[in-house]
Design an enzyme around this catalytic site. Sequence first.
Site, PDB file in Angstrom:
ATOM      1  N   GLU A   9      -6.728   4.149  -5.195  1.00  0.00           N
ATOM      2  CA  GLU A   9      -7.867   4.509  -4.293  1.00  0.00           C
ATOM      3  C   GLU A   9      -8.359   5.866  -4.975  1.00  0.00           C
ATOM      4  O   GLU A   9      -7.757   6.795  -4.979  1.00  0.00           O
ATOM      5  CB  GLU A   9      -7.607   4.639  -3.048  1.00  0.00           C
ATOM      6  CG  GLU A   9      -8.837   4.818  -2.387  1.00  0.00           C
ATOM      7  CD  GLU A   9      -8.530   5.557  -1.020  1.00  0.00           C
ATOM      8  OE1 GLU A   9      -9.322   5.340   0.176  1.00  0.00           O
ATOM      9  OE2 GLU A   9      -7.310   6.283  -0.970  1.00  0.00           O
ATOM     10  N   ASP A  13      -2.737   4.752  -2.423  1.00  0.00           N
ATOM     11  CA  ASP A  13      -3.557   5.495  -1.417  1.00  0.00           C
ATOM     12  C   ASP A  13      -4.164   7.033  -2.240  1.00  0.00           C
ATOM     13  O   ASP A  13      -3.221   7.634  -2.835  1.00  0.00           O
ATOM     14  CB  ASP A  13      -2.888   6.051  -0.130  1.00  0.00           C
ATOM     15  CG  ASP A  13      -3.806   6.187   0.811  1.00  0.00           C
ATOM     16  OD1 ASP A  13      -4.725   5.820   1.433  1.00  0.00           O
ATOM     17  OD2 ASP A  13      -3.612   7.518   1.447  1.00  0.00           O
ATOM     18  N   HIS A  64     -10.919  -1.215   5.038  1.00  0.00           N
ATOM     19  CA  HIS A  64     -10.650  -0.643   6.241  1.00  0.00           C
ATOM     20  C   HIS A  64     -11.392   0.760   6.679  1.00  0.00           C
ATOM     21  O   HIS A  64     -11.059   1.020   7.811  1.00  0.00           O
ATOM     22  CB  HIS A  64      -9.113  -0.521   6.748  1.00  0.00           C
ATOM     23  CG  HIS A  64      -8.557   0.359   5.692  1.00  0.00           C
ATOM     24  ND1 HIS A  64      -8.512   0.301   4.516  1.00  0.00           N
ATOM     25  CD2 HIS A  64      -7.785   1.430   5.823  1.00  0.00           C
ATOM     26  CE1 HIS A  64      -7.695   1.209   3.737  1.00  0.00           C
ATOM     27  NE2 HIS A  64      -7.316   2.106   4.765  1.00  0.00           N
ATOM     28  N   ASP A  65     -11.916   1.430   5.567  1.00  0.00           N
ATOM     29  CA  ASP A  65     -12.322   2.808   5.822  1.00  0.00           C
ATOM     30  C   ASP A  65     -13.840   2.853   5.904  1.00  0.00           C
ATOM     31  O   ASP A  65     -14.434   3.747   6.381  1.00  0.00           O
ATOM     32  CB  ASP A  65     -11.920   3.612   4.577  1.00  0.00           C
ATOM     33  CG  ASP A  65     -10.478   3.840   4.702  1.00  0.00           C
ATOM     34  OD1 ASP A  65      -9.926   3.994   5.786  1.00  0.00           O
ATOM     35  OD2 ASP A  65     -10.018   4.162   3.374  1.00  0.00           O
ATOM     36  N   ASP A 109       0.733  -1.175  -0.008  1.00  0.00           N
ATOM     37  CA  ASP A 109      -0.048  -0.073   0.075  1.00  0.00           C
ATOM     38  C   ASP A 109       1.006   1.595   0.086  1.00  0.00           C
ATOM     39  O   ASP A 109       1.627   1.415   0.986  1.00  0.00           O
ATOM     40  CB  ASP A 109      -0.831  -0.041   1.076  1.00  0.00           C
ATOM     41  CG  ASP A 109      -2.225   0.802   1.200  1.00  0.00           C
ATOM     42  OD1 ASP A 109      -2.189   1.847   0.482  1.00  0.00           O
ATOM     43  OD2 ASP A 109      -3.156   0.425   1.853  1.00  0.00           O
TER      44      ASP A 109
END
Length: 538
Positions: free
Chosen positions: A238, A196, A311-312, A99
């Site tokens: 993302e 990200d 995870h968000d 990531d």
Amino acid sequence: MEQHPWWQDAVIYQIYPRSYCDSNGDGVGDLPGILSKLDYLQALGVDAIWLSPVFRSPQDDNGYDISDYRDIDPLFGTMEDMDRLIDQAGRQGIRIIMDLVLNHSSDEHPWFREARKSRESPYHDFYIWKDRPEPPLRSGFGGSAWEWVPEVGQYYFHHFSRKQPDLNWDNPALRQELYAMIRAWADRGIGGFRLDVVDHLGKEVDRGVIADGPRLHERLREMSREAFQGRDLVTVGEAWTANTENAPLYSAPDGSELSMVFQFEHLTLDFRGGDKWDPRPIRLPELKAVLARWQRGLRGRGWNSLFWENHDVPRIVSRWGDDGEYRVPCAKMFAVLYFGLQGTPYIYQGQELGMTNAAYPIEDYRDIELLNAYRERRARGMGEEEVMRAIHAMGRDNARTPMQWQDAPGAGFTTGTPWLRINPNFHEINAESQIGDPDSVFACYQRLIRLRKTYPVFREGDFTLLLPEDEDIFAYTRETERERLLVVCNFHGRTIPCPAQLQRAGTPLIQNYPDAPAGLLRPYEARMYYSAAENKED
Ligand code: TEU
């Protein structure tokens, strides 16, 4: 058959390392812990693991604040552990995706430590500085996006926490440093990267443009040329602002930018007026319209990422389904629903067990975004109950609770004190009780993964949405000249009639009830049928 990249047939599993498996009893998951679960992941059948950040970091935002892109945080292990993980996973047919947080670094990164000392430092321009806090931008985590540094008499820009200063992508020297770092990881055997907030890399702060800036795609093409191309990597960006117009650029089939993007149009449908902390119920036709538009929009022009969780965001059964009485059929319905679509499916750890959202008192939460949102709203005079309702619905920690491995103290996650409270339902929901049970949510995912590897229609089939206006049924077909897939899901918790056109059409590949009576769809019932040219009569 046409050549296609490996990731078009792949299923990718996201690990949030601090919550996966703790090997040393410090309450935080780590790399040796992940290593010990490779057999589990191989049994599930996934092709790659996306690891949320394990780089060296002060952990202000759980690793999304990196202070050394070329080292592993001691919390998670060592570089040797990482090499061992890459190597062992590779032997078990699993690639490792890292990531990359390239939009910002930690304020403890040596670049920033130098940058904040003097305007003359060569690193000063690695970040974004202004003499005045203008334009008056707000941080996504609350408060001003500008932070004063007396040593240089300037403000720096941080879209996230003040410990996450944004990197200045207009600086070519910075970009070259990042590309060299990416190449070094690729050389170590990394199978790909998740990027990200990739839509922020072309920002123009002066004009207040943060996401989807004018130079974004030029930047991505440069990064792709310099760091990705010719290396057989999967890259997924993302992009909360991705839409069906720009997604074909991001995921152009010629590989000039990325393999694919995570888009969030479906997962922001319930943000009332764009505010995630004020969720509203969704209507099924809206969700179908969005997903169908993405299926059609990227056909032959790009590639979809398919996901309900990360995870968000909240656990899907808790968010749009049922995490009580019908949790099991509901978790399977969501699985069947997105595994039939065209694109690469992602499974967020625990989703394969039907894990649910936690709902804790505020003292039990750790997430910076969640805690800031709580404080801000309380300070604005919002009532405790109303604030907690929002936190329980949308707070990120609800889906970050430790992985539930077994019904044992520490849920098999840790022998110590977990960094975040374990969801008390681990007695009932855990991996040990599901492995080997053909009726488990785990077995459903296992089977879906196998199906995707068996029938080319999952990769190639043309998508057609059926009954777009139906309020309860999500049904669609995927078709090639030779194969046809029919997916029928009852999205809600009541029994409804099943229209004739959706009744048994081919071999049942999967269903979430022991039988499938014609004419009825029970709560969250999901069915997937297959037919091929040879056995069209089946
Ligand atoms: O998330 C991007 C992002 O925009 C988040 O703030 C997201 O909008 C929010 O979590 C939804 O409420 C990425 C990471 O996935 C997230 O974990 C990080 O906190 C963030 O970037 C900063 O790196």
